[in-house]
Design a protein around this motif. Structure first.
Motif: not given
Length: 350
Positions: A217, A259, A271-272, A309
Motif C-alpha cells: 500500500s 491509500q 484504493y487500498t 484499512i
C-alpha cells in the motif's frame, strides 16, 4: 563553535570560522507539535496550503481550506493522532523514529568517515524542526557542503520535490551558501529492496498460517499527476515487482494499492481500503499489508492502515490481518540508507 578559528595570517579582528564539515540533512514529511485543535490546525494549514500537495489555484482553495476544512479536520486528525501518540516523550511516532534513524545514521557515517567529518541532522517539511532552522544550524557549524536527503524511496512532486523546494528556499537566506546535492529516489536500490524483503520474511517467519497475499500500500496521488508527468506510480509498481522477484513469489502473492485519498478527484487506483475488502470477499481471508513508500511509521500506517484499512478488511469477512511495519531504524534499513548517502558523498568524502 568550539572548533572555530581565525584563518592563518588573518588580522585579529577577523571573525573566527568553524572547521569545514559536510552536512547530511535528513528530511521527512512532518508532524504536529501536539494533538490539540490549534496545533493540528497550524500543521494542517501548512501542509494543505502547499501547492505541490494540492495544486488548485489559491483563490479557489484557500477559502475552502481556511473556512471549511480547517474548521473540522483538526478535530478528526487530532483524535487519530491521539490513538498513536508517544505519550512518554510527548511526540508523534514519526518524530521518535526519525530521531532514532538520525542517531543510527550518525553512528554509521562516523564509522565510515570519522566523528568529525560529517554532521548528520534531520528536519521536517511541515512543522518542527523546520528545514530553515536546520540549514542555519549546519551553516553555523561550518558545513560548506550539504547533502539533502528526503526520506522517500519513490519520487513524487508532493513529497520529494516539495522537500527540495523548502531546502532551496532555506538556502536563499544564507549569505554564504554551501555547495549542495540532493539524494535521488532509491526505489530500485538493491539494498532497499533487500531490507524490504527481509522485513517481510521476518514477519512471515513469526506466523503459523501465512497470508494469502501481501498488499503493498503506497500513499496515493491524484491520477492527474501521473498524466502530467509525475513518475511516482511507475516507481511504486517497480518497487513491488522487484520485491516480488527478490522474494521469489508469483503475481498472485503480491499486489499494489494506493491509500489516503483526499478530495473529489480520481486518485491512483486500486484504493487500498476498497481493495482489501474486495480481497476478503474473493476468498483471500488472510492478508498482510506493507507500506514501502514510508521510511517511518506514521499516522498513515499506524492509524490508517492498522485501524481503518484493517476494519474495512474485517468488515468484509477477512479473518487475519497482519501489518508489516515500516523499515524505521531497522539495521538493514540504516545500512541501505548509509549506502545511498555514501554513494552521493563521493567526491566530497572518500
Amino acid at each position: 563553535m568550539d572548533d572555530a578559528t581565525r584563518p592563518d595570517h588573518a588580522p585579529a579582528s577577523h571573525p573566527a570560522i568553524p572547521r569545514e564539515k559536510v552536512g547530511v540533512l535528513l528530511a521527512n514529511l512532518g508532524t504536529p507539535d501536539n494533538t490539540d485543535y490549534w496545533s493540528m490546525r497550524r500543521y494542517l494549514s501548512e501542509f494543505l496550503s502547499d501547492q505541490r500537495v494540492i495544486d488548485y489555484p489559491k483563490w479557489k482553495w484557500q477559502p475552502i481550506l481556511q473556512g471549511i476544512v480547517l474548521s473540522i479536520r483538526p478535530f478528526k486528525s487530532g483524535a487519530a493522532y491521539r490513538t498513536i501518540w508517544n505519550t512518554e516523550d510527548d511526540e508523534s511516532p514519526l518524530m521518535t523514529i526519525t530521531k532514532a534513524q538520525t542517531a543510527a545514521l550518525t553512528a554509521a557515517l562516523a564509522e565510515r568517515y570519522g566523528e568529525e567529518g560529517v554532521m548528520v541532522d534531520f528536519c521536517m517539511r511541515y512543522g518542527n524542526p523546520s528545514t530553515r532552522s536546520k540549514v542555519r544550524k549546519m551553516v553555523e557549524a561550518g558545513c560548506t557542503k550539504i547533502l539533502f536527503c528526503p526520506l522517500y524511496p519513490q519520487y513524487a512532486g508532493a513529497t520529494t520535490a516539495t522537500a527540495n523546494d523548502q531546502f532551496f528556499r532555506a538556502l536563499m537566506e544564507e549569505k554564504w551558501q554551501p555547495a549542495t546535492r540532493t539524494l535521488p529516489p532509491y526505489f530500485d536500490s538493491p539494498a532497499y529492496i533487500e531490507a524490504l524483503a527481509a522485513s517481510v520474511e521476518r514477519k512471515y517467519a513469526e506466523m503459523e498460517d501465512k497470508p494469502d497475499i501481501l498488499v503493498c500500500s503506497y500513499h496515493g496521488l491524484p491520477f492527474r499527476y501521473l498524466t502530467e508527468g509525475d513518475p511516482y506510480h511507475c516507481q511504486c509498481v517497480k518497487t513491488t515487482r522487484l520485491l516480488k522477484e527478490r522474494l521469489g513469489w508469483d503475481d498472485g502473492q503480491i499486489t499494489t494499492t494506493f491509500q489516503s485519498k483526499f478530495g473529489p478527484e480520481d486518485w491512483l487506483q486500486p484504493y487500498t481500503v476498497e481493495e482489501v475488502a474486495r480481497l476478503a470477499e474473493a476468498g483471500k481471508k488472510k492478508i498482510a499489508v506493507i507500506a514501502p513508500a514510508f521510511s517511518a511509521d506514521c499516522i498513515e500506517t499506524l492509524e490508517e492502515i492498522n485501524e481503518e484499512i484493517r476494519e474495512s478488511f474485517e468488515h468484509a469477512g477477512g479473518e487475519s490481518f497482519t501489518y508489516v511495519p515500516c523499515l524505521n531504524d531497522d539495521e538493514e534499513h540504516i545500512a541501505a540508507l548509509a549506502f545511498e548517502i555514501e554513494r552521493n558523498l563521493q567526491g566530497w568524502l572518500d
